[in-house]
Design a protein around this motif. Structure first.
Motif, short mmCIF file in Angstrom:
data_model
loop_
_atom_site.label_atom_id
_atom_site.label_comp_id
_atom_site.label_asym_id
_atom_site.label_seq_id
_atom_site.Cartn_x
_atom_site.Cartn_y
_atom_site.Cartn_z
N GLU A 169 66.46 0.50 31.80
CA GLU A 169 66.26 1.26 30.48
C GLU A 169 64.91 1.93 30.37
O GLU A 169 65.45 3.07 30.14
CB GLU A 169 66.45 -0.13 29.58
CG GLU A 169 67.60 -0.73 28.94
CD GLU A 169 67.53 -1.43 27.54
OE1 GLU A 169 68.32 -1.94 26.96
OE2 GLU A 169 66.68 -2.26 27.72
N VAL A 209 69.46 -7.81 38.43
CA VAL A 209 70.67 -7.79 37.26
C VAL A 209 71.30 -7.72 38.46
O VAL A 209 72.52 -8.26 38.49
CB VAL A 209 71.06 -5.77 37.20
CG1 VAL A 209 69.80 -6.37 35.47
CG2 VAL A 209 70.85 -5.23 37.35
N ILE A 265 77.89 1.35 30.57
CA ILE A 265 77.61 0.57 30.94
C ILE A 265 76.47 0.57 32.18
O ILE A 265 76.27 0.72 33.29
CB ILE A 265 78.26 -0.67 31.66
CG1 ILE A 265 78.91 -1.51 30.51
CG2 ILE A 265 77.27 -1.83 31.97
CD1 ILE A 265 80.12 -1.96 30.98
N LEU A 266 74.77 0.64 31.54
CA LEU A 266 74.14 0.64 32.45
C LEU A 266 73.65 0.97 33.72
O LEU A 266 73.39 1.02 34.70
CB LEU A 266 72.40 0.59 31.48
CG LEU A 266 71.44 1.51 32.88
CD1 LEU A 266 71.48 3.02 32.32
CD2 LEU A 266 69.82 1.40 31.30
N MET A 267 74.10 -0.89 33.87
CA MET A 267 73.87 -1.26 34.97
C MET A 267 74.86 -0.79 36.89
O MET A 267 74.58 -0.56 37.37
CB MET A 267 73.93 -3.00 35.30
CG MET A 267 72.31 -3.41 35.01
SD MET A 267 72.99 -4.64 34.47
CE MET A 267 73.82 -5.50 33.61
N VAL A 302 67.19 -5.55 33.28
CA VAL A 302 67.55 -4.63 32.90
C VAL A 302 66.53 -3.80 32.15
O VAL A 302 67.05 -2.42 31.97
CB VAL A 302 68.69 -6.02 32.02
CG1 VAL A 302 69.10 -4.68 30.51
CG2 VAL A 302 69.86 -6.54 32.15
N GLN A 319 72.66 -8.25 25.38
CA GLN A 319 72.40 -7.10 26.36
C GLN A 319 71.12 -7.99 27.10
O GLN A 319 71.80 -6.79 28.69
CB GLN A 319 72.53 -5.59 26.04
CG GLN A 319 73.42 -5.45 25.13
CD GLN A 319 72.63 -4.09 24.25
OE1 GLN A 319 72.05 -2.84 24.59
NE2 GLN A 319 73.90 -3.36 23.51
N TYR A 320 70.52 -8.76 27.45
CA TYR A 320 69.61 -9.04 28.26
C TYR A 320 69.95 -10.40 28.86
O TYR A 320 69.23 -10.75 29.83
CB TYR A 320 68.29 -8.46 27.48
CG TYR A 320 67.65 -7.49 26.77
CD1 TYR A 320 67.41 -6.75 27.87
CD2 TYR A 320 67.90 -7.37 25.67
CE1 TYR A 320 66.58 -5.38 27.38
CE2 TYR A 320 67.97 -5.66 25.24
CZ TYR A 320 67.18 -5.20 25.91
OH TYR A 320 66.39 -3.46 25.30
N SER A 333 66.69 -9.79 33.05
CA SER A 333 66.17 -9.72 31.45
C SER A 333 65.23 -8.51 32.03
O SER A 333 65.29 -7.47 31.32
CB SER A 333 65.93 -10.34 30.64
OG SER A 333 66.44 -11.82 30.18
N LYS A 390 69.69 2.64 26.52
CA LYS A 390 69.82 1.95 25.89
C LYS A 390 70.73 1.28 27.19
O LYS A 390 71.77 1.89 27.66
CB LYS A 390 70.42 0.84 24.96
CG LYS A 390 69.91 1.52 23.91
CD LYS A 390 70.88 1.41 22.55
CE LYS A 390 70.35 1.95 21.40
NZ LYS A 390 71.14 1.31 20.30
N ASN A 391 70.97 -0.21 27.84
CA ASN A 391 71.82 -0.98 28.55
C ASN A 391 73.32 -0.80 28.04
O ASN A 391 74.01 -0.78 29.10
CB ASN A 391 71.94 -2.25 28.41
CG ASN A 391 72.63 -3.63 30.19
OD1 ASN A 391 73.14 -2.87 30.60
ND2 ASN A 391 73.32 -4.43 29.49
#
Length: 125
Positions: free
Chosen positions: A33, A90, A51-53, A29, A5-6, A26, A39-40
């Motif tokens: 968070e 990112v 998906i966080l981004m 991300v 995830q990172y 990383s 969480k990501n």
């Protein structure tokens, strides 16, 4: 081994150099968070929020940063600054990411922060 995830996208491409910019990814991300207190990736959320981004960029573009934070009295100008820095970190292309030194200078307000580029190919988003 680094948590997937990172991991920066270049970790998964053949013939792509792994540079210090992978660590910047990383960090980005992790910063997102922390800002969003989640969480990501979280499959228990609505599709557009999994998906966080992607969700952060959508909220940033729509001017809806308040959706990202659940903290009353938060300095939204500071939150927007940190979101922009996180999104810059990112970037898919490592050459487009800032260095950690630039990240620190942006956080301290010494260097101006450019608007992050869309993570989507044209026509999507």
């Amino acid at each position: 081994m680094q948590n997937q995830q990172y991991a920066a996208p270049e970790w998964h491409k053949n013939n792509t150099p792994i540079t210090v910019k992978a660590d910047v990814y990383s960090f980005g991300v992790m910063l997102l968070e922390i800002i969003c207190c989640r969480k990501n990736m979280d499959i228990s959320l609505k599709d557009e929020e999994i998906i966080l981004m992607d969700w952060v960029y959508h909220c940033y573009e729509a001017g809806e940063l308040r959706k990202l934070v659940n903290e009353e009295g938060l300095d939204m100008e500071e939150a927007e600054k940190l979101v922009k820095i996180g999104l810059l970190c990112v970037e898919t292309e490592f050459a487009s990411r800032p260095t950690m030194k630039e990240v620190i200078l942006m956080m301290e307000g010494i260097v101006s922060i450019l608007p992050p580029a869309s993570p989507y190919p044209s026509g999507r988003g």
